[in-house]
Write an enzyme that holds these catalytic residues in place. Structure first.
Site, mmCIF file in Angstrom:
data_model
loop_
_atom_site.group_PDB
_atom_site.id
_atom_site.type_symbol
_atom_site.label_atom_id
_atom_site.label_comp_id
_atom_site.label_asym_id
_atom_site.label_seq_id
_atom_site.Cartn_x
_atom_site.Cartn_y
_atom_site.Cartn_z
ATOM 1 N N GLU A 111 4.114 -6.335 1.680
ATOM 2 C CA GLU A 111 3.749 -6.773 0.329
ATOM 3 C C GLU A 111 3.607 -5.617 -0.637
ATOM 4 O O GLU A 111 2.498 -5.333 -1.107
ATOM 5 C CB GLU A 111 2.398 -7.487 0.366
ATOM 6 C CG GLU A 111 2.354 -8.689 1.245
ATOM 7 C CD GLU A 111 0.936 -9.215 1.425
ATOM 8 O OE1 GLU A 111 0.800 -10.426 1.610
ATOM 9 O OE2 GLU A 111 -0.023 -8.410 1.392
ATOM 10 N N TYR B 120 -0.675 -2.076 -12.380
ATOM 11 C CA TYR B 120 -2.115 -2.146 -12.665
ATOM 12 C C TYR B 120 -2.479 -1.596 -14.046
ATOM 13 O O TYR B 120 -3.528 -0.990 -14.225
ATOM 14 C CB TYR B 120 -2.912 -1.442 -11.547
ATOM 15 C CG TYR B 120 -2.584 -1.995 -10.176
ATOM 16 C CD1 TYR B 120 -2.904 -3.309 -9.852
ATOM 17 C CD2 TYR B 120 -1.906 -1.232 -9.226
ATOM 18 C CE1 TYR B 120 -2.577 -3.838 -8.610
ATOM 19 C CE2 TYR B 120 -1.567 -1.760 -7.983
ATOM 20 C CZ TYR B 120 -1.909 -3.060 -7.680
ATOM 21 O OH TYR B 120 -1.586 -3.580 -6.464
ATOM 22 N N TYR C 290 -11.422 4.443 -12.107
ATOM 23 C CA TYR C 290 -11.279 5.190 -10.842
ATOM 24 C C TYR C 290 -11.016 6.688 -11.018
ATOM 25 O O TYR C 290 -10.695 7.356 -10.046
ATOM 26 C CB TYR C 290 -10.081 4.667 -10.029
ATOM 27 C CG TYR C 290 -9.830 3.208 -9.923
ATOM 28 C CD1 TYR C 290 -10.696 2.361 -9.241
ATOM 29 C CD2 TYR C 290 -8.659 2.661 -10.449
ATOM 30 C CE1 TYR C 290 -10.405 1.019 -9.104
ATOM 31 C CE2 TYR C 290 -8.364 1.313 -10.310
ATOM 32 C CZ TYR C 290 -9.248 0.495 -9.638
ATOM 33 O OH TYR C 290 -8.949 -0.826 -9.496
ATOM 34 N N CYS D 278 -14.739 2.097 -28.816
ATOM 35 C CA CYS D 278 -16.058 2.671 -29.061
ATOM 36 C C CYS D 278 -16.789 2.778 -27.739
ATOM 37 O O CYS D 278 -17.638 1.933 -27.407
ATOM 38 C CB CYS D 278 -16.815 1.815 -30.060
ATOM 39 S SG CYS D 278 -16.150 2.065 -31.691
ATOM 40 N N GLU D 279 -16.420 3.803 -26.977
ATOM 41 C CA GLU D 279 -16.870 3.943 -25.598
ATOM 42 C C GLU D 279 -16.469 5.362 -25.186
ATOM 43 O O GLU D 279 -15.266 5.652 -25.130
ATOM 44 C CB GLU D 279 -16.082 2.886 -24.784
ATOM 45 C CG GLU D 279 -16.386 2.800 -23.337
ATOM 46 C CD GLU D 279 -17.499 1.785 -23.051
ATOM 47 O OE1 GLU D 279 -17.712 0.847 -23.832
ATOM 48 O OE2 GLU D 279 -18.157 1.995 -22.036
ATOM 49 N N ARG E 17 -7.446 2.548 -15.815
ATOM 50 C CA ARG E 17 -7.551 3.146 -14.468
ATOM 51 C C ARG E 17 -8.286 4.476 -14.437
ATOM 52 O O ARG E 17 -8.898 4.812 -13.438
ATOM 53 C CB ARG E 17 -6.172 3.235 -13.812
ATOM 54 C CG ARG E 17 -5.608 1.841 -13.512
ATOM 55 C CD ARG E 17 -4.335 1.868 -12.678
ATOM 56 N NE ARG E 17 -4.574 2.303 -11.321
ATOM 57 C CZ ARG E 17 -4.243 3.480 -10.842
ATOM 58 N NH1 ARG E 17 -3.645 4.364 -11.597
ATOM 59 N NH2 ARG E 17 -4.522 3.785 -9.599
ATOM 60 N N GLY F 121 3.337 -3.701 -3.983
ATOM 61 C CA GLY F 121 3.069 -3.985 -5.395
ATOM 62 C C GLY F 121 3.367 -2.731 -6.188
ATOM 63 O O GLY F 121 4.417 -2.579 -6.809
ATOM 64 N N ARG F 122 2.439 -1.786 -6.097
ATOM 65 C CA ARG F 122 2.542 -0.527 -6.828
ATOM 66 C C ARG F 122 3.890 0.174 -6.635
ATOM 67 O O ARG F 122 4.517 0.620 -7.594
ATOM 68 C CB ARG F 122 1.419 0.396 -6.336
ATOM 69 C CG ARG F 122 1.232 1.669 -7.131
ATOM 70 C CD ARG F 122 0.283 2.618 -6.369
ATOM 71 N NE ARG F 122 -0.948 1.987 -5.977
ATOM 72 C CZ ARG F 122 -2.056 1.950 -6.717
ATOM 73 N NH1 ARG F 122 -2.081 2.523 -7.895
ATOM 74 N NH2 ARG F 122 -3.132 1.343 -6.261
ATOM 75 N N GLY G 242 0.749 -1.247 0.000
ATOM 76 C CA GLY G 242 0.000 0.000 0.000
ATOM 77 C C GLY G 242 0.779 1.297 0.000
ATOM 78 O O GLY G 242 0.180 2.369 -0.021
HETATM 79 C C1 LIG Z 1 -3.137 -5.296 -3.748
HETATM 80 C C2 LIG Z 1 -2.526 -5.916 -2.572
HETATM 81 C C3 LIG Z 1 -1.205 -5.594 -2.211
HETATM 82 C C4 LIG Z 1 -0.385 -4.578 -2.954
HETATM 83 O O1 LIG Z 1 -0.872 -3.293 -2.800
HETATM 84 P P1 LIG Z 1 -0.069 -2.052 -3.428
HETATM 85 O O2 LIG Z 1 -0.910 -0.879 -3.135
HETATM 86 O O3 LIG Z 1 0.062 -2.321 -4.893
HETATM 87 O O4 LIG Z 1 1.267 -2.009 -2.736
HETATM 88 C C5 LIG Z 1 -0.652 -6.256 -1.139
HETATM 89 N N1 LIG Z 1 -1.351 -7.185 -0.424
HETATM 90 C C6 LIG Z 1 -2.618 -7.491 -0.739
HETATM 91 C C7 LIG Z 1 -3.332 -8.507 0.059
HETATM 92 C C8 LIG Z 1 -3.246 -6.882 -1.810
HETATM 93 O O5 LIG Z 1 -4.511 -7.199 -2.097
#
Ligand SMILES: *Cc1c(COP(=O)(O)O)cnc(C)c1O
Length: 431
Positions: free
Chosen positions: A290, A390, A334, A361-362, A330, A292-293, A248
């Site tokens: 964890e 994403y 959002y 076409c949207e 995105r 990701g982004r 996150g």
């Molecule tokens: C999406 C997700 C992440 C990654 O979130 P980011 O905002 O991309 O860092 C980590 N853990 C879980 C369980 C998620 O669903």
């Protein structure tokens, strides 16, 4: 420039990781995803080093691979000593195909099927992050059949609103994910997991949301989770080995977004964790996070070619491109804001406000509204920055448009990592 891996060369062209993006558009065609591999590796190293330094030697970052999932990124994750989390058997399949060791894989999801669970256990997956009792029953039953013990973490919702956009806010009490501490259901699922045979309960997981720009929500989550863990120790004598604080950490998409220093955030969370553990006498658990982004987003740039420019007198201007919501949904989903520039005229003044429209076409197929660019012309290369997370992961074949290739750039050298989808690929399943 928005991020330090972006620059403008003597030709006035945008560069990513020292590579000329206009030359890459010519070499590989548009639309095209670029990914700065050097940048992703730097981020992995920052997480690895800072987590070990500020949490403990056993701490470990997992790459939340739903952000961007293809073989090359799992190979990179493995080389950088990352564990990974997957949210589907498809992601697991790709991770394994790329050579990721199964014991370093964590399996998330709130609705895992019996087939998912069997597939993962047959592959020797390290951990399930178990969401609910049905899932625990299924894992326990199959582990019994296989005469083995399966490691699990339990997904807990600590009840935090990190003040982010609702659709990506998953740690509140009212959530489709996990069991809430506040309602007593977290304790209930802990008792249930403890009662099951063939399950080794290693600890707890929470994920409070996305696009978080300071340490406070993570410290709050750590407080709530450790308070819960201390109560289980006092009541049941159970001491958890592992606490997973989720992902996150936020990313800067535009100049208006704040800047967050990952190392500094981890240092502050670490100080806070040590303080709570000292106060409660709880042994410092293995801490997992964890991201990701924050690992991949600012490594990505998408290149498009401008196909048409029109101004509706008295209203606004549109620049239409050869991609859109199929490669980046995105904004349509959002209203996520992005930064656009003309890669071939990156030094020119951005004084022309326009809406960047995709080719579907949207009417809602837009990449952004009121984006400031030099007045675009047909044939210009339009770059959208910070598309590493994403985008490819959420791409679709709507309107039967084919998926884009990914070119990875390491120290200025480009390598094709995912080839462009063909019409034959797209119709391969159609009988
Ligand atoms: C999406 C997700 C992440 C990654 O979130 P980011 O905002 O991309 O860092 C980590 N853990 C879980 C369980 C998620 O669903």
């Amino acid at each position: 420039m928005l991020h330090s891996n972006l620059s403008v060369n003597e030709k006035g062209h945008l560069t990513l990781c020292h590579a000329d993006t206009v030359a890459l558009a010519k070499k590989y065609g548009t639309p095209l995803y670029l990914l700065d591999e050097t940048r992703v590796r730097e981020k992995c190293r920052t997480y690895n080093r800072a987590m070990k330094q500020y949490f403990s030697e056993t701490a470990r970052p997992l790459y939340a691979s739903k952000a961007l999932s293809f073989k090359g990124i799992y190979r990179l994750a493995k080389e950088e000593h990352m564990a990974v989390d997957v949210v589907s058997p498809g992601e697991l399949y790709i991770a394994l195909a790329a050579g990721m060791p199964p014991e370093d894989i964590y399996f998330h999801g709130n609705a895992k099927t019996v087939a998912d669970i069997r597939y993962a256990m047959d592959a020797g997956i390290g951990y399930f992050v178990a969401d609910n009792m049905v899932e625990l029953d299924r894992i326990s039953a199959y582990a019994k059949e296989k005469q083995m013990t399966q490691k699990v973490l339990l997904r807990i919702t600590p009840g935090i609103d990190p003040h982010t956009f609702d659709a990506v806010n998953t740690g509140k009490v009212d959530s489709k994910f996990g069991s809430a501490i506040a309602t007593g259901q977290a304790e209930e699922i802990f008792r249930y997991a403890s009662s099951l045979d063939h399950i080794q309960l290693c600890g707890f997981h929470c994920h409070i949301g996305s696009q978080i720009f300071d340490e406070k929500p993570f410290c709050d989550a750590a407080d709530l989770m450790l308070t819960f863990m201390v109560s289980l120790r006092d009541k049941y004598g159970y001491v958890a080995e592992t606490l997973n604080l989720g992902g996150g950490i936020g990313v800067r998409y535009t100049e208006q977004d704040p800047y967050i220093d990952i190392e500094d955030t981890l240092r502050l969370v670490g100080t806070h964790l040590h303080k709570i553990c000292d106060e409660t006498g709880y042994p410092m658990p293995q801490i997992l996070m964890e991201p990701g982004r924050s690992l991949v987003a600012d490594a990505g740039v998408t290149l498009y070619e401008v196909q048409n420019v029109k101004t509706i007198t008295g209203y606004k201007s549109y620049a239409a491109i050869d991609g859109g919501m199929t490669d980046n949904p995105r904004y349509a989903l959002y209203q996520s804001k992005y930064t656009a520039l003309l890669a071939n005229r990156a030094n020119e003044e951005a004084d022309f406000s326009c809406t960047v429209a995709g080719r579907c076409c949207e009417s809602g197929d837009l990449i952004g509204e009121n984006m400031l660019l030099p007045k675009p012309a047909v044939g210009d290369i339009l770059a959208i920055l910070v598309t590493g997370a994403y985008n490819y992961a959420m791409a679709s074949n709507y309107n039967c448009l084919t998926k884009l290739p990914i070119v990875m750039i390491a120290d200025g050298i480009d390598t094709l990592a995912v080839r462009r989808e063909t019409y034959a690929d797209m119709t391969a399943c159609q009988l």
